[in-house]
Structures are given as C-alpha cells and as structure tokens.
Scaffold this motif. Structure first.
Motif, PDB file in Angstrom:
ATOM      1  N   TYR A  33      11.328 -61.750  -3.344  1.00  0.00           N
ATOM      2  CA  TYR A  33       9.985 -62.216  -2.998  1.00  0.00           C
ATOM      3  C   TYR A  33       9.118 -62.322  -4.253  1.00  0.00           C
ATOM      4  N   TRP A 143       7.765 -54.678   6.372  1.00  0.00           N
ATOM      5  CA  TRP A 143       6.768 -55.737   6.317  1.00  0.00           C
ATOM      6  C   TRP A 143       5.747 -55.444   7.398  1.00  0.00           C
ATOM      7  N   GLN A 146       5.172 -58.531  12.759  1.00  0.00           N
ATOM      8  CA  GLN A 146       5.580 -59.935  12.798  1.00  0.00           C
ATOM      9  C   GLN A 146       4.813 -60.706  13.881  1.00  0.00           C
ATOM     10  N   ARG A 166      11.282 -72.011  11.828  1.00  0.00           N
ATOM     11  CA  ARG A 166      11.865 -71.391  10.641  1.00  0.00           C
ATOM     12  C   ARG A 166      12.306 -69.956  10.996  1.00  0.00           C
ATOM     13  N   TYR A 168      14.545 -66.296   9.825  1.00  0.00           N
ATOM     14  CA  TYR A 168      14.948 -65.583   8.605  1.00  0.00           C
ATOM     15  C   TYR A 168      16.132 -64.644   8.802  1.00  0.00           C
ATOM     16  N   ALA A 188      12.113 -67.019   2.389  1.00  0.00           N
ATOM     17  CA  ALA A 188      10.649 -66.978   2.263  1.00  0.00           C
ATOM     18  C   ALA A 188      10.148 -67.866   1.120  1.00  0.00           C
ATOM     19  N   ILE A 191       9.297 -71.471   2.174  1.00  0.00           N
ATOM     20  CA  ILE A 191       8.502 -71.716   3.382  1.00  0.00           C
ATOM     21  C   ILE A 191       7.503 -72.871   3.208  1.00  0.00           C
ATOM     22  N   THR A 205       6.728 -64.372  11.334  1.00  0.00           N
ATOM     23  CA  THR A 205       6.790 -63.526  10.143  1.00  0.00           C
ATOM     24  C   THR A 205       5.475 -62.766  10.021  1.00  0.00           C
ATOM     25  N   SER A 206       5.325 -62.047   8.921  1.00  0.00           N
ATOM     26  CA  SER A 206       4.127 -61.209   8.752  1.00  0.00           C
ATOM     27  C   SER A 206       2.919 -62.035   8.315  1.00  0.00           C
ATOM     28  N   THR A 209       3.394 -62.747   4.545  1.00  0.00           N
ATOM     29  CA  THR A 209       4.200 -63.887   4.097  1.00  0.00           C
ATOM     30  C   THR A 209       3.463 -65.201   4.335  1.00  0.00           C
ATOM     31  N   PRO A 231      10.216 -55.292  10.401  1.00  0.00           N
ATOM     32  CA  PRO A 231      11.490 -55.312   9.668  1.00  0.00           C
ATOM     33  C   PRO A 231      11.296 -54.798   8.239  1.00  0.00           C
TER      34      PRO A 231
HETATM   35  N1  PCA Z   1       8.484 -61.781   5.473  1.00  0.00           N
HETATM   36  C1  PCA Z   1       9.834 -62.115   5.159  1.00  0.00           C
HETATM   37  C2  PCA Z   1      10.656 -61.236   6.023  1.00  0.00           C
HETATM   38  C3  PCA Z   1       9.750 -60.639   7.015  1.00  0.00           C
HETATM   39  C4  PCA Z   1       8.403 -60.973   6.524  1.00  0.00           C
HETATM   40  O1  PCA Z   1       7.360 -60.543   6.991  1.00  0.00           O
HETATM   41  C5  PCA Z   1      10.156 -63.542   5.460  1.00  0.00           C
HETATM   42  O2  PCA Z   1       9.394 -64.217   6.165  1.00  0.00           O
HETATM   43  O3  PCA Z   1      11.218 -64.013   5.059  1.00  0.00           O
END
Ligand code: PCA
Length: 324
Positions: A33, A143, A146, A166, A168, A188, A191, A205-206, A209, A231
């Motif tokens: 990341y 993270w 979600q 999308r 992951y 990620a 994205i 996702t979070s 992200t 996660p």
């Molecule tokens: N971000 C990462 C994994 C989980 C998250 O919150 C992603 O979107 O790939």
C-alpha cells in the motif's frame, strides 16, 4: 607461545568475521500500500526503530506502494526468500490457509473489540500454519470497517444487480456472486484507474482506502457504512532470514512488532472516524444501508459462514469456539 598467539589471532579474526557477518544484514521490506497509508507509515516506523536499536546488526528498508513486489506477489516473495520481510492482506490468502480468511467473514466481528477477540482466538493457529510454510509471523493490524462504495445510489438489492464490482479477495468475490454483482479482483494500487476507466462502479473497502485513492474524483458518490468486518494486514518474515539473526536481534524485532501492532490498531480506530469524515468533506454521501439491504448482506454472511466452516474444518471450528 607462538602457537598460542597464532591461535588467538585466528580466533579473534573469526569473531570479527562473525560480527561483521551479522552487521551486514539488510532487509528489504515489501509493502503493497502507498507510503501515505497508515499501515505503511506504521511499518516504516517499525523498520526505523529496529534499525536504530539493533546497533548496526540489521537495517530494514521499506518499499511501499508495491514498488518491490505487488500485493499479490508479496506472500510468495517472502516465502521463497526473494524478500526477507513483507506485509500482506491476510484474507487474500485463503488458498494458503482458510484460517487467514476468518477476519473477512461478514458479521462475525463488527467492532474493534470483537475484531481483537477474533484475532486472539485465531492467532495461535494462524502462526502455526505460517510456521509450517517457513514463515515467522510478526504482527497484524486491521483496516477500518469495510463499507460499500458506489457510483450510483443503492436503495435496494435490485440496484446492486449487475454492478461491476471491484473485489480484493475470495470473500468479496463471493459477496458479489451471492448478490448478483460482477466481480473483478483488483489490487488497491489500481483502484483509481479501474473506477476512472469504468472497469468497475462499486466496491467494498475501508473509508481509508477510498480516501487514499481519492475515490470521489472517479465519479464515486456514495459510501454505505456496513461495518461488517475488519480484515487485517500481517507482517511476515522468511525463516531462513530470521535464523541468520542473533537472538538479541530477534527479541528486539518481536518487541518492536508488539509496539507496532498496538500503534497500528490505534491508528486504524482513528482512521475509522477521520477517514469517513474525509469522504463526507470531499462531498460524498456517507450513510448506512437501509434495513432490507442490511438483511440481504446478513443472509449472504450466513451463507458464507457455513461455506467457510466447511473449508476450515476442525481448526476453524476450534477458533470459532474459543472466539464465542
Ligand atoms: N483496503 C484494502 C484491503 C481492505 C481495505 O480496507 C483494499 O481495498 O485492497
């Protein structure tokens, strides 16, 4: 006497050699990341602390943003020793060990306290599984919760049908399948591009992200805070690299890992609030899903729990028993 002197000098140079062999250790640390992400920032601080406190025996250099290995390559790279240390999203590794997916089972742990309990209940088995693959586990950090992102407003399950989604990991692919969305697995780092080209139009996702990829700049207007799972990323070390270190350095790494884990959880909690606010400040509509949608996702979660339990077998069952 001369022989004794000779022996001493040989021993001295041998000791010197062993010492400099230790001093030469340099680890390149693969991070998937971006440098601005809190996981990367935390890992960089961990690396710096170990480097400074090891008295020159070990230098850890971080490579964020997938610059050394991409997210999908890091587990293998560390396992084979191409990279001595790296960070990987645990629940993307279900094929390696289904227990690594436990933290992506929807609605199993929906708060930080429960996420910590689930981590503690699963850690020993996960560490054992990694050890058998020649890996040393250092620490894991979740993270933020979600949530569902979408370009268009989602008011019913019908609105989700056919959406290009999308994903992951296998769990998010499964959610898409059970919902009628069309999943594509995308790291990620890619994205923004995937949304801007129209390859995808929704994801789970979070808030972090979404914020890090400035998702609002790619036509994504809605964030629904489902908060169904937390996660984690984990830091792992190749065992051969580990065994080259003396025990003092190994101890140092473990104690700095514990510090980083604690800091990481605190940073995650902070991001869970701040980053949602950042999405709203950027003009996105941040809210909850309605009760019909919530029910739908809970049903999907129940199906997935059963499927996971079947995959994870008795090891999984004993983790669930100690969690509950
Ligand atoms: N971000 C990462 C994994 C989980 C998250 O919150 C992603 O979107 O790939």
């Amino acid at each position: 006497m001369r022989f004794l002197k000779y022996l001493i000098s040989v021993l001295a140079s041998l000791l010197f050699f062993l010492n400099t062999a230790n001093a030469a250790e340099k680890w390149d640390m693969a991070l998937a990341y971006g440098a601005g992400n809190f996981h990367s920032a935390n890992a960089t601080e961990f690396a710096k602390n170990v480097t400074e406190k090891s008295g020159g025996k070990l230098t850890i250099v971080t490579h964020p943003g997938g610059s050394l290995y991409k997210g999908g390559e890091i587990f293998r790279a560390v396992r084979t020793g191409q990279a001595p240390i790296g960070e990987r999203f645990m629940s993307a590794l279900g094929k390696e060990d289904p227990l690594l997916e436990v933290d992506s089972q929807p609605f199993l742990a929906t708060s930080y306290d429960d996420a910590m309990k689930l981590y503690q209940a699963s850690k020993a088995e996960i560490v054992k599984g990694l050890d058998q693959k020649g890996l040393v586990f250092l620490y894991a950090v979740p993270w933020p919760a979600q949530g569902l992102y979408s370009k268009k407003k989602i008011s019913s399950v019908a609105d989700l049908k056919g959406l290009k989604f999308r994903a992951y990991n296998s769990a998010t692919i499964r959610i898409a399948e059970l919902t009628g969305m069309a999943p594509t697995k995308i790291e990620a780092a890619e994205i923004s591009q995937a949304f801007s080209t129209g390859a995808v139009e929704s994801m789970i996702t979070s808030p972090t992200t979404g914020k890090n990829s400035k998702i609002w700049e790619n036509g994504v207007k809605y964030f629904y805070d489902i908060a169904a799972w937390f996660p984690k990323n984990m830091i792992i070390v190749n065992k051969d690299a580990w065994n080259k270190l003396d025990s003092a350095t190994q101890k140092l790494i473990m104690s700095e890992a514990a510090v980083a884990e604690k800091k990481g959880w605190a940073l995650s909690k902070k991001g869970n609030k701040d980053d949602k606010k950042a999405l709203a400040d950027a003009g996105m509509v941040v809210g909850k899903v309605n009760s019909a949608l919530k029910k739908h996702f809970e049903g999907v979660g129940a199906t997935m729990s059963k499927e996971w339990a079947a995959r994870a077998g008795s090891r999984g069952q004993s983790v669930l028993d100690s969690y509950k």
